[in-house]
Design a protein around this motif. Sequence first.
Motif, short mmCIF file in Angstrom:
data_model
loop_
_atom_site.label_atom_id
_atom_site.label_comp_id
_atom_site.label_asym_id
_atom_site.label_seq_id
_atom_site.Cartn_x
_atom_site.Cartn_y
_atom_site.Cartn_z
N LYS A 112 -4.27 26.07 56.83
CA LYS A 112 -5.64 26.49 57.13
C LYS A 112 -5.79 26.82 58.61
CE LYS A 112 -10.48 25.07 56.78
NZ LYS A 112 -11.41 23.99 56.37
N ALA A 113 -5.26 25.94 59.46
CA ALA A 113 -5.36 26.16 60.91
C ALA A 113 -4.60 27.42 61.31
CB ALA A 113 -4.81 24.95 61.66
N PHE A 114 -3.43 27.64 60.71
CA PHE A 114 -2.64 28.81 61.07
C PHE A 114 -3.31 30.09 60.57
CE2 PHE A 114 0.87 31.85 60.52
CZ PHE A 114 1.42 31.81 61.79
N SER A 115 -3.85 30.06 59.36
CA SER A 115 -4.52 31.24 58.82
C SER A 115 -5.76 31.61 59.61
CB SER A 115 -4.88 31.00 57.35
OG SER A 115 -3.73 30.85 56.56
N THR A 116 -6.44 30.60 60.13
CA THR A 116 -7.61 30.87 60.97
C THR A 116 -7.22 31.60 62.25
OG1 THR A 116 -8.75 28.92 60.11
CG2 THR A 116 -9.54 29.81 62.21
N LYS A 117 -6.08 31.19 62.81
CA LYS A 117 -5.62 31.80 64.06
C LYS A 117 -4.95 33.15 63.82
CE LYS A 117 -4.08 28.93 67.07
NZ LYS A 117 -3.23 27.97 67.86
N TYR A 118 -4.29 33.30 62.66
CA TYR A 118 -3.57 34.54 62.34
C TYR A 118 -4.03 35.04 60.96
CZ TYR A 118 -0.58 33.07 66.19
OH TYR A 118 -0.10 32.68 67.42
N PRO A 119 -5.24 35.56 60.86
CA PRO A 119 -5.80 35.94 59.56
C PRO A 119 -5.08 37.10 58.89
CG PRO A 119 -7.22 36.69 61.35
CD PRO A 119 -6.19 35.80 61.97
N GLU A 120 -4.35 37.90 59.65
CA GLU A 120 -3.65 39.05 59.06
C GLU A 120 -2.26 38.70 58.53
OE1 GLU A 120 -4.42 42.94 61.30
OE2 GLU A 120 -4.76 41.42 62.86
N ASP A 179 4.78 42.46 65.38
CA ASP A 179 3.68 42.60 66.34
C ASP A 179 3.03 41.26 66.68
OD1 ASP A 179 2.28 41.99 64.06
OD2 ASP A 179 1.22 43.89 63.91
N GLY A 180 3.54 40.17 66.09
CA GLY A 180 3.02 38.85 66.40
C GLY A 180 1.74 38.47 65.67
N ARG A 181 1.21 39.38 64.85
CA ARG A 181 -0.05 39.11 64.14
C ARG A 181 0.09 39.29 62.63
NH1 ARG A 181 -1.27 43.15 67.28
NH2 ARG A 181 -2.02 44.34 65.49
N THR A 182 0.79 40.35 62.23
CA THR A 182 0.93 40.67 60.82
C THR A 182 2.35 40.34 60.36
OG1 THR A 182 1.60 42.95 61.28
CG2 THR A 182 -0.77 42.52 61.03
N GLY A 183 2.56 40.48 59.07
CA GLY A 183 3.88 40.22 58.52
C GLY A 183 3.85 39.07 57.54
N ARG A 184 5.00 38.83 56.93
CA ARG A 184 5.14 37.81 55.90
C ARG A 184 5.83 36.58 56.47
NH1 ARG A 184 9.19 39.23 51.14
NH2 ARG A 184 10.58 39.06 52.94
N LEU A 185 5.31 35.41 56.11
CA LEU A 185 5.93 34.15 56.51
C LEU A 185 6.08 33.30 55.26
CD1 LEU A 185 6.91 32.67 59.09
CD2 LEU A 185 4.74 31.46 59.08
N ARG A 186 7.31 32.92 54.95
CA ARG A 186 7.60 32.16 53.73
C ARG A 186 7.88 30.71 54.09
NH1 ARG A 186 12.39 36.17 52.58
NH2 ARG A 186 12.60 35.53 54.76
N VAL A 187 7.05 29.82 53.54
CA VAL A 187 7.10 28.40 53.87
C VAL A 187 7.36 27.60 52.60
CG1 VAL A 187 5.82 26.44 54.83
CG2 VAL A 187 5.49 28.75 55.78
N ALA A 188 8.21 26.61 52.68
CA ALA A 188 8.50 25.75 51.52
C ALA A 188 8.50 24.29 51.96
CB ALA A 188 9.84 26.12 50.89
N ALA A 189 8.18 23.43 51.01
CA ALA A 189 8.19 21.98 51.28
C ALA A 189 8.54 21.26 49.99
CB ALA A 189 6.84 21.51 51.81
#
Length: 303
Positions: A109-117, A85-95
């Motif tokens: 932080k910036a991404f979580s502010t824009k996509y809090p769900e 739906d473009g708002r919810t779901g899991r995103l797995r990030v590694a570095a």
Amino acid sequence: MEFDQLRYFLQVCQHRSFTRAAEALGISQPALSRSIQKLEAELGQPVLERKNRSLDLTAAGTLLRSRAQQILDLVEDTAAEISDDGRTGRLRVAAIPTIAPYFLPGLLKAFSTKYPEANLIVQEQTTDDLLRSCSQGEIDVGFLVLPVSARYLQIEPLFEEELLLVLPPDHELLSRKQIRLSHLQPYPFVLLSEAHCLSDGIISFCRQRSFQPVMMERTSQLAMVQELVSLSHGISMVPEMARKLDRSKRRVYRSLSGTPPKREIAMIWNPYRFESRLQKAFLQQVRDHVQESATPDRRRAQA
């Protein structure tokens, strides 16, 4: 044949050990062994060749590993696509560890502010593990240093950053207006362990200029490298992003004169897996974040 059986089998393939696979799965070793035995009974032949200290795949096991990964990828991608739906779901990030604590916090932080769900899962991995995880669909987006050898992965360079010389504040080299690489030869280096590509980059830069750095100590964390330099255990080179977050007055950072060493940061993802709208939004957020954080010189270079 059940999905859990396939997942369990793939973990055994990855770890080459029932004990380590059971720990990774959070189940008991007898339960894992029973699952594999049931799978082999259903197939009518063994998939693992059990030896005293290791496990190898049989011909049937090699085929099953490939098909099992395809099946689980298809199931996971189908579920993600249906619920996208473009708002919810899991995103797995590694570095990799020399990027994660410096680059990710502001970005996430910036991404979580824009996509809090959105549910963000963040990992630190070495380059080899990150490439494997991305290829196998265990992570969605990764951040590492180029160059890398990565088949079937999308690689997008983001920016270059300088590697700065770091010295204790009373070091005699600080009396020089310009510090050249040749001036470093008498001094021992503190570097990260061989598992980290930063050390390879530093050593390669020095060797290309006929200079072999002498390693005094190796450690597993960049913060410990900085602390050991502060304690006069040696000198080192660290990424510029690590300097920006360092508030300590017990070490000094200087650029090497001439052509300073640099590294190139890139993000990678698997274009053969389903890319959710959330993942596409994250990729764009990375690009925007890099552009907003760029120095004037870097903006001119990107224009």
